[in-house]
Design a protein around this motif. Structure first.
Motif, mmCIF file in Angstrom:
data_model
loop_
_atom_site.group_PDB
_atom_site.id
_atom_site.type_symbol
_atom_site.label_atom_id
_atom_site.label_comp_id
_atom_site.label_asym_id
_atom_site.label_seq_id
_atom_site.Cartn_x
_atom_site.Cartn_y
_atom_site.Cartn_z
ATOM 1 N N LEU A 128 0.830 -1.199 0.000
ATOM 2 C CA LEU A 128 0.000 0.000 0.000
ATOM 3 C C LEU A 128 0.869 1.255 0.000
ATOM 4 O O LEU A 128 0.501 2.279 -0.577
ATOM 5 C CB LEU A 128 -0.916 0.009 1.235
ATOM 6 C CG LEU A 128 -2.078 -1.000 1.245
ATOM 7 C CD1 LEU A 128 -2.880 -0.856 2.528
ATOM 8 C CD2 LEU A 128 -2.978 -0.808 0.036
ATOM 9 N N GLY A 129 2.037 1.170 0.644
ATOM 10 C CA GLY A 129 2.935 2.314 0.651
ATOM 11 C C GLY A 129 3.403 2.682 -0.742
ATOM 12 O O GLY A 129 3.410 3.851 -1.129
ATOM 13 N N ASP A 130 3.804 1.664 -1.526
ATOM 14 C CA ASP A 130 4.252 1.926 -2.897
ATOM 15 C C ASP A 130 3.103 2.454 -3.752
ATOM 16 O O ASP A 130 3.281 3.390 -4.544
ATOM 17 C CB ASP A 130 4.813 0.640 -3.511
ATOM 18 C CG ASP A 130 5.210 0.832 -4.965
ATOM 19 O OD1 ASP A 130 6.148 1.603 -5.221
ATOM 20 O OD2 ASP A 130 4.566 0.216 -5.844
ATOM 21 N N LEU A 131 1.923 1.872 -3.593
ATOM 22 C CA LEU A 131 0.775 2.327 -4.370
ATOM 23 C C LEU A 131 0.397 3.759 -4.006
ATOM 24 O O LEU A 131 0.012 4.553 -4.869
ATOM 25 C CB LEU A 131 -0.415 1.384 -4.142
ATOM 26 C CG LEU A 131 -0.207 -0.074 -4.595
ATOM 27 C CD1 LEU A 131 -1.388 -0.930 -4.167
ATOM 28 C CD2 LEU A 131 -0.006 -0.141 -6.103
ATOM 29 N N THR A 132 0.527 4.096 -2.717
ATOM 30 C CA THR A 132 0.244 5.464 -2.289
ATOM 31 C C THR A 132 1.240 6.437 -2.904
ATOM 32 O O THR A 132 0.875 7.544 -3.335
ATOM 33 C CB THR A 132 0.277 5.562 -0.756
ATOM 34 O OG1 THR A 132 -0.669 4.640 -0.195
ATOM 35 C CG2 THR A 132 -0.070 6.976 -0.296
ATOM 36 N N HIS A 133 2.516 6.043 -2.948
ATOM 37 C CA HIS A 133 3.530 6.888 -3.600
ATOM 38 C C HIS A 133 3.155 7.161 -5.049
ATOM 39 O O HIS A 133 3.369 8.274 -5.559
ATOM 40 C CB HIS A 133 4.895 6.212 -3.534
ATOM 41 C CG HIS A 133 5.699 6.586 -2.320
ATOM 42 N ND1 HIS A 133 6.131 7.874 -2.087
ATOM 43 C CD2 HIS A 133 6.127 5.845 -1.273
ATOM 44 C CE1 HIS A 133 6.797 7.908 -0.957
ATOM 45 N NE2 HIS A 133 6.813 6.697 -0.433
ATOM 46 N N ARG A 134 2.616 6.161 -5.747
ATOM 47 C CA ARG A 134 2.235 6.349 -7.146
ATOM 48 C C ARG A 134 1.116 7.395 -7.274
ATOM 49 O O ARG A 134 1.100 8.197 -8.212
ATOM 50 C CB ARG A 134 1.803 5.025 -7.764
ATOM 51 C CG ARG A 134 2.947 4.020 -7.906
ATOM 52 C CD ARG A 134 2.457 2.682 -8.423
ATOM 53 N NE ARG A 134 3.530 1.719 -8.474
ATOM 54 C CZ ARG A 134 4.355 1.537 -9.504
ATOM 55 N NH1 ARG A 134 4.195 2.281 -10.593
ATOM 56 N NH2 ARG A 134 5.311 0.638 -9.468
ATOM 57 N N PRO A 185 -1.495 3.790 -16.384
ATOM 58 C CA PRO A 185 -0.358 3.257 -17.148
ATOM 59 C C PRO A 185 0.699 2.540 -16.307
ATOM 60 O O PRO A 185 1.395 1.658 -16.818
ATOM 61 C CB PRO A 185 0.236 4.511 -17.812
ATOM 62 C CG PRO A 185 -0.894 5.483 -17.884
ATOM 63 C CD PRO A 185 -1.686 5.230 -16.649
ATOM 64 N N GLY A 186 0.831 2.881 -15.046
ATOM 65 C CA GLY A 186 1.879 2.265 -14.232
ATOM 66 C C GLY A 186 1.376 1.287 -13.202
ATOM 67 O O GLY A 186 2.113 0.906 -12.290
ATOM 68 N N LEU A 187 0.128 0.830 -13.365
ATOM 69 C CA LEU A 187 -0.473 0.009 -12.316
ATOM 70 C C LEU A 187 -1.197 -1.190 -12.905
ATOM 71 O O LEU A 187 -1.911 -1.072 -13.908
ATOM 72 C CB LEU A 187 -1.464 0.863 -11.511
ATOM 73 C CG LEU A 187 -1.721 0.490 -10.056
ATOM 74 C CD1 LEU A 187 -0.436 0.573 -9.247
ATOM 75 C CD2 LEU A 187 -2.760 1.423 -9.460
ATOM 76 N N ASP A 188 -0.988 -2.362 -12.291
ATOM 77 C CA ASP A 188 -1.739 -3.545 -12.677
ATOM 78 C C ASP A 188 -3.226 -3.283 -12.439
ATOM 79 O O ASP A 188 -3.613 -2.661 -11.442
ATOM 80 C CB ASP A 188 -1.272 -4.744 -11.846
ATOM 81 C CG ASP A 188 -1.848 -6.058 -12.363
ATOM 82 O OD1 ASP A 188 -3.083 -6.225 -12.308
ATOM 83 O OD2 ASP A 188 -1.060 -6.911 -12.807
ATOM 84 N N ALA A 189 -4.065 -3.760 -13.315
ATOM 85 C CA ALA A 189 -5.498 -3.468 -13.250
ATOM 86 C C ALA A 189 -6.125 -3.894 -11.927
ATOM 87 O O ALA A 189 -7.061 -3.249 -11.443
ATOM 88 C CB ALA A 189 -6.215 -4.140 -14.414
ATOM 89 N N VAL A 190 -5.611 -4.987 -11.299
ATOM 90 C CA VAL A 190 -6.236 -5.464 -10.059
ATOM 91 C C VAL A 190 -6.014 -4.485 -8.908
ATOM 92 O O VAL A 190 -6.729 -4.541 -7.906
ATOM 93 C CB VAL A 190 -5.722 -6.862 -9.659
ATOM 94 C CG1 VAL A 190 -6.000 -7.869 -10.749
ATOM 95 C CG2 VAL A 190 -4.252 -6.843 -9.294
ATOM 96 N N PHE A 191 -5.024 -3.580 -9.036
ATOM 97 C CA PHE A 191 -4.745 -2.624 -7.968
ATOM 98 C C PHE A 191 -5.329 -1.234 -8.240
ATOM 99 O O PHE A 191 -5.104 -0.312 -7.461
ATOM 100 C CB PHE A 191 -3.237 -2.513 -7.735
ATOM 101 C CG PHE A 191 -2.608 -3.790 -7.268
ATOM 102 C CD1 PHE A 191 -3.026 -4.408 -6.096
ATOM 103 C CD2 PHE A 191 -1.624 -4.410 -8.024
ATOM 104 C CE1 PHE A 191 -2.464 -5.600 -5.670
ATOM 105 C CE2 PHE A 191 -1.061 -5.602 -7.610
ATOM 106 C CZ PHE A 191 -1.472 -6.200 -6.422
#
Length: 447
Positions: free
Chosen positions: A352-358, A403-409
Motif C-alpha cells: 500500500l505504501g508503494d501504491l500510495t507513492h504512485r 499506465p503504471g499500475l496492474d489493473a487489479v490494484f
C-alpha cells in the motif's frame, strides 16, 4: 550497589542560548533554573501526561519531570477520552498543560515560566537508567501501545543523529518545527535534537506557511526545519520567498521524490527523510531526491530472517522487530512497505505504501490514502482510494494512475475529499480513516 552513570541534560554551555521564547533569548543557566523551580512545584507522582503545546513550555515540563524523577507520558493524541484512559492506566498520574482544559476530567497542573528559582543548584545530569518517557504508538496500524524510553537510550540515539547530520557545522543555529513534541519523531527531533546537539530551539509551533516563514525569519541561522510531508507540500504551494534554510528533516508520512525536489528548489537546501518508529526511534535517513535507498545510522544493524526484520543498536534494548518489509543491500536498504500494508489481490502482491507513492506522484494530488475493502472475498478484496486533489477529477486521477499500475490494484472506488483526517503529527489513524470512508460510502457530503 553500583554507581549509576549520569548523562548531561544538555550539551549547551551555561551562557549559550538554548531557546527563543516569547521573542527573547533564554540562556542555558536560565532554563535550568526555571526547570528546577518547576520541578520543586510539581505534585508527587510517578508519571505525568505532558500536553504542553508551547514547545518551550513542553521542554521545560519535560526537563522538570526528569529532575523530579517522573516519567513523561506522551499519548497518541490529545483527545480528552484518550488522555483520560492514559491517566487511568497509570494511577496517581496527572496532566501538565499550558492552559486549563475544561473537557479533561483529570488533575491538571498549568505550566508557566517560573518567576523565581528553585532552592539549591539545578540538576544537570540524569541517570542513564532513568525512565524518561512512556510514548504511545500513533494508532495508524491499530490500537496505540506504550513503549518505555530511558534517558541513556535517548541520549545515545541523539549521538547517532549528530554523527549522521554533521551537526558541528550547524552549531549555534536554530531549529524551527511544525510538528508537536508528543510523539517519537517530535520528541527526538524537536526537543532532544536541539537540547543535546547544540542547536537553539524555537519555542513556538508555526502551522500555516506564512507563520512558518515569519518564525524562520525571526531567528538566526543556520536554520533547521523539522516538518511533515503535508506541511512541506503546503509550504511549496504557498509560493513564498523563504529565508535561507540549511536543512529540512521530514517524517510521519510518504514523501515522493517529486515533492522533495520541489521543496529543495523552494527552500534551497537538502530534504532528509527520517526512518524509524516508536519502538526504535530514528534509525536511518535518506535524501529523497537521491533515490529509494535508506542509510542506517552508524552502529545500527538490520537482520531479516523468515520475513521478519529486526534492528539492533547501542541505544536499543535488544533486537527490535520492525513492522516493515525491508530489502537489504550492501549500501543500505529499500523500504518495500509495512508488513500490515502488504496486500494480495487476485494472487498478486503489492505494498500500500508503494501504491500510495504512485498516487502522490501524480501532479495535482496533494495527499492520498489507500485501504483494502472486502478482504474476505476469494479474490482478496479491492482497493479504495481517498485523495486530496482540488483541481483534478476522479477520472483524471485514474487515467494518470492506470499506465503504471496492474489493473487489479486500480482503486474502486476513488473518493476526492478536502483533506484527510491526519493528526497533529501528520499520521493517519486507521480508525479515523475508516470513519471517513464510512461517511463517504453513505454519501454524507464529506467533500
Amino acid at each position: 550497589m553500583r554507581d549509576e552513570a549520569l548523562l548531561p541534560l544538555t550539551s549547551h554551555g551555561e551562557q549559550e542560548i538554548i531557546a527563543w521564547h516569547g521573542g527573547r533569548a533564554v540562556t542555558t543557566a536560565e532554563f535550568l533554573a526555571q526547570a528546577a523551580a518547576l520541578a520543586a512545584a510539581l505534585p508527587g507522582a510517578g508519571q505525568a501526561v505532558n500536553l504542553c503545546e508551547d514547545r518551550y513550555l513542553f521542554l521545560l515540563a519535560f526537563t522538570a519531570l526528569l529532575m523530579r524523577g517522573q516519567a513523561n507520558l506522551l499519548p497518541p493524541n490529545r483527545a480528552p477520552r484518550v488522555v483520560e484512559e492514559v491517566v487511568a492506566a497509570y494511577p496517581g498520574s496527572y496532566c501538565l498543560v499550558d492552559r486549563p482544559h475544561g473537557a479533561l476530567a483529570v488533575q491538571q497542573f498549568t505550566v508557566a515560566v517560573p518567576a523565581g528559582q528553585g532552592e539549591g543548584a539545578p540538576i544537570r545530569a540524569i541517570p542513564e537508567d532513568q525512565l524518561a518517557a512512556i510514548i504511545f504508538t500513533s494508532g495508524s496500524t491499530g490500537a496505540p501501545r506504550p513503549h518505555h524510553k530511558y534517558w541513556g537510550e535517548l541520549v545515545r540515539g541523539m549521538e547517532r543523529g549528530r554523527e549522521r547530520f554533521v551537526l558541528h557545522a550547524l552549531q549555534g543555529g536554530t531549529l524551527v518545527a511544525t510538528v508537536p513534541p508528543q510523539h517519537m519523531y517530535g520528541l527526538e527531533f524537536t526537543i532532544l535534537f536541539p537540547l543535546l546537539n547544540g542547536l537553539t530551539l524555537h519555542g513556538g509551533r508555526p502551522f500555516y506557511p506564512e507563520d512558518l516563514r515569519r518564525a524562520l525569519a525571526d531567528v538566526p541561522g543556520p536554520r533547521v526545519l523539522v516538518t511533515t510531508p503535508v506541511h512541506l507540500r503546503a509550504c511549496v504551494a504557498a509560493g513564498l520567498a523563504w529565508p535561507p534554510v540549511a536543512l529540512i528533516l521530514c517524517a510521519t508520512a510518504p514523501l515522493s521524490a517529486a515533492a522533495a525536489a520541489e521543496a529543495e528548489a523552494a527552500f534551497g537546501c537538502p530534504v532528509q527523510e527520517i526512518y524509524g518508529c516508536t519502538e526504535t526511534g530514528a534509525i536511518a535517513t535518506r535524501r529523497t531526491v537521491a533515490g529509494p535507498r535508506w542509510q542506517p545510522y552508524g552502529g545500527v544493524r538490520l537482520h531479516c530472517n523468515d520475513g521478519v526484520c529486526r534492528a539492533e543498536a547501542d541505544f536499543l534494548r535488544g533486537a527490535v522487530p520492525l513492522n516493515d518489509v525491508i530489502e537489504l543491500h550492501a549500501d543500505g536498504f529499500v523500504l518495500l512497505g509495512r508488513d500490515s500494508d502488504m496486500v494480495n489481490i487476485a494472487g498478486k502482491r503489492a505494498s500500500l505504501g508503494d501504491l500510495t507513492h504512485r498516487l502522490l506522484d501524480i501532479p495535482g494530488v496533494e495527499d492520498a490514502a489507500l485501504i483494502v475493502q472486502d478482504e474476505g472475498n476469494e479474490r482478496g478484496g479491492r482497493l479504495c482510494a481517498v485523495v486530496v486533489a482540488p483541481q483534478l477529477t476522479e477520472q483524471a486521477i485514474l487515467d494518470a494512475l492506470r499506465p503504471g499500475l496492474d489493473a487489479v490494484f486500480m482503486p474502486r472506488p476513488l473518493y476526492r475529499v478536502a483533506r484527510l483526517p491526519r493528526n497533529e503529527s501528520g499520521k493517519l489513524p486507521r480508525a479515523e480513516l475508516l470513519a471517513l470512508l464510512e461517511q463517504l460510502r453513505r454519501g454524507d457530503g464529506v467533500q
